[in-house]
Write a protein that holds these residues in place. Structure first.
Motif, PDB file in Angstrom:
ATOM      1  N   GLU A 215       3.671  -7.479   2.323  1.00  0.00           N
ATOM      2  CA  GLU A 215       4.292  -8.210   3.433  1.00  0.00           C
ATOM      3  C   GLU A 215       5.059  -7.273   4.363  1.00  0.00           C
ATOM      4  N   ALA A 216       5.809  -6.343   3.804  1.00  0.00           N
ATOM      5  CA  ALA A 216       6.558  -5.389   4.629  1.00  0.00           C
ATOM      6  C   ALA A 216       5.603  -4.486   5.415  1.00  0.00           C
ATOM      7  N   LEU A 217       4.502  -4.084   4.784  1.00  0.00           N
ATOM      8  CA  LEU A 217       3.505  -3.256   5.484  1.00  0.00           C
ATOM      9  C   LEU A 217       2.911  -4.010   6.670  1.00  0.00           C
ATOM     10  N   VAL A 218       2.596  -5.280   6.468  1.00  0.00           N
ATOM     11  CA  VAL A 218       2.014  -6.077   7.555  1.00  0.00           C
ATOM     12  C   VAL A 218       3.009  -6.239   8.699  1.00  0.00           C
TER      13      VAL A 218
ATOM     14  N   THR B 195       4.760  -1.959  15.013  1.00  0.00           N
ATOM     15  CA  THR B 195       4.295  -0.721  15.641  1.00  0.00           C
ATOM     16  C   THR B 195       3.193  -0.991  16.655  1.00  0.00           C
ATOM     17  N   GLU B 196       2.349  -1.997  16.404  1.00  0.00           N
ATOM     18  CA  GLU B 196       1.332  -2.361  17.402  1.00  0.00           C
ATOM     19  C   GLU B 196       1.990  -2.903  18.664  1.00  0.00           C
ATOM     20  N   GLN B 197       2.994  -3.765  18.508  1.00  0.00           N
ATOM     21  CA  GLN B 197       3.685  -4.319  19.671  1.00  0.00           C
ATOM     22  C   GLN B 197       4.402  -3.235  20.460  1.00  0.00           C
TER      23      GLN B 197
ATOM     24  N   ARG C  21      -0.755   5.395  16.524  1.00  0.00           N
ATOM     25  CA  ARG C  21      -0.855   6.337  15.409  1.00  0.00           C
ATOM     26  C   ARG C  21      -0.156   5.780  14.174  1.00  0.00           C
ATOM     27  N   GLN C  22       1.048   5.280  14.363  1.00  0.00           N
ATOM     28  CA  GLN C  22       1.795   4.720  13.240  1.00  0.00           C
ATOM     29  C   GLN C  22       1.163   3.411  12.767  1.00  0.00           C
ATOM     30  N   ALA C  23       0.659   2.609  13.696  1.00  0.00           N
ATOM     31  CA  ALA C  23      -0.018   1.366  13.320  1.00  0.00           C
ATOM     32  C   ALA C  23      -1.241   1.669  12.456  1.00  0.00           C
ATOM     33  N   ALA C  24      -1.988   2.706  12.818  1.00  0.00           N
ATOM     34  CA  ALA C  24      -3.158   3.098  12.011  1.00  0.00           C
ATOM     35  C   ALA C  24      -2.721   3.531  10.617  1.00  0.00           C
ATOM     36  N   ASN C  25      -1.578   4.197  10.526  1.00  0.00           N
ATOM     37  CA  ASN C  25      -1.044   4.605   9.231  1.00  0.00           C
ATOM     38  C   ASN C  25      -0.740   3.376   8.361  1.00  0.00           C
ATOM     39  N   TYR C  26      -0.080   2.379   8.937  1.00  0.00           N
ATOM     40  CA  TYR C  26       0.210   1.161   8.176  1.00  0.00           C
ATOM     41  C   TYR C  26      -1.072   0.420   7.808  1.00  0.00           C
ATOM     42  N   ARG C  27      -2.054   0.413   8.717  1.00  0.00           N
ATOM     43  CA  ARG C  27      -3.332  -0.239   8.433  1.00  0.00           C
ATOM     44  C   ARG C  27      -4.015   0.419   7.233  1.00  0.00           C
TER      45      ARG C  27
END
Length: 67
Positions: free
Chosen positions: A32-35, A41-43, A48-54
């Motif tokens: 849940e925290a990752l999502v 980060t997408e907003q 780059r960071q959004a891809a890391n979380y993905r």
């Protein structure tokens, strides 16, 4: 993580992010925290960071279950 949801719903995204990151410090695979961090980060436009979380979400292989 729940405190992050509360702060985010109140419009305090910076404080919400602090809580999500704290939850991830305690459990780096907390889905849940990752999502939530992915969405923040997408907003923010940080692809780059959004891809890391993905990648981290995909690596956990979970779909939101905490068991």
């Amino acid at each position: 993580c729940l405190l992050g949801v509360v702060r985010q719903s109140a419009g305090d995204v910076a404080e919400a992010e602090r809580y999500y990151l704290r939850a991830l410090y305690l459990d780096p695979t907390y889905h849940e925290a990752l999502v939530h961090m992915l969405l923040i980060t997408e907003q923010r436009g940080d692809e780059r960071q959004a891809a890391n979380y993905r990648r981290r979400i995909e690596k956990t292989g979970r779909r939101g279950d905490r068991t």
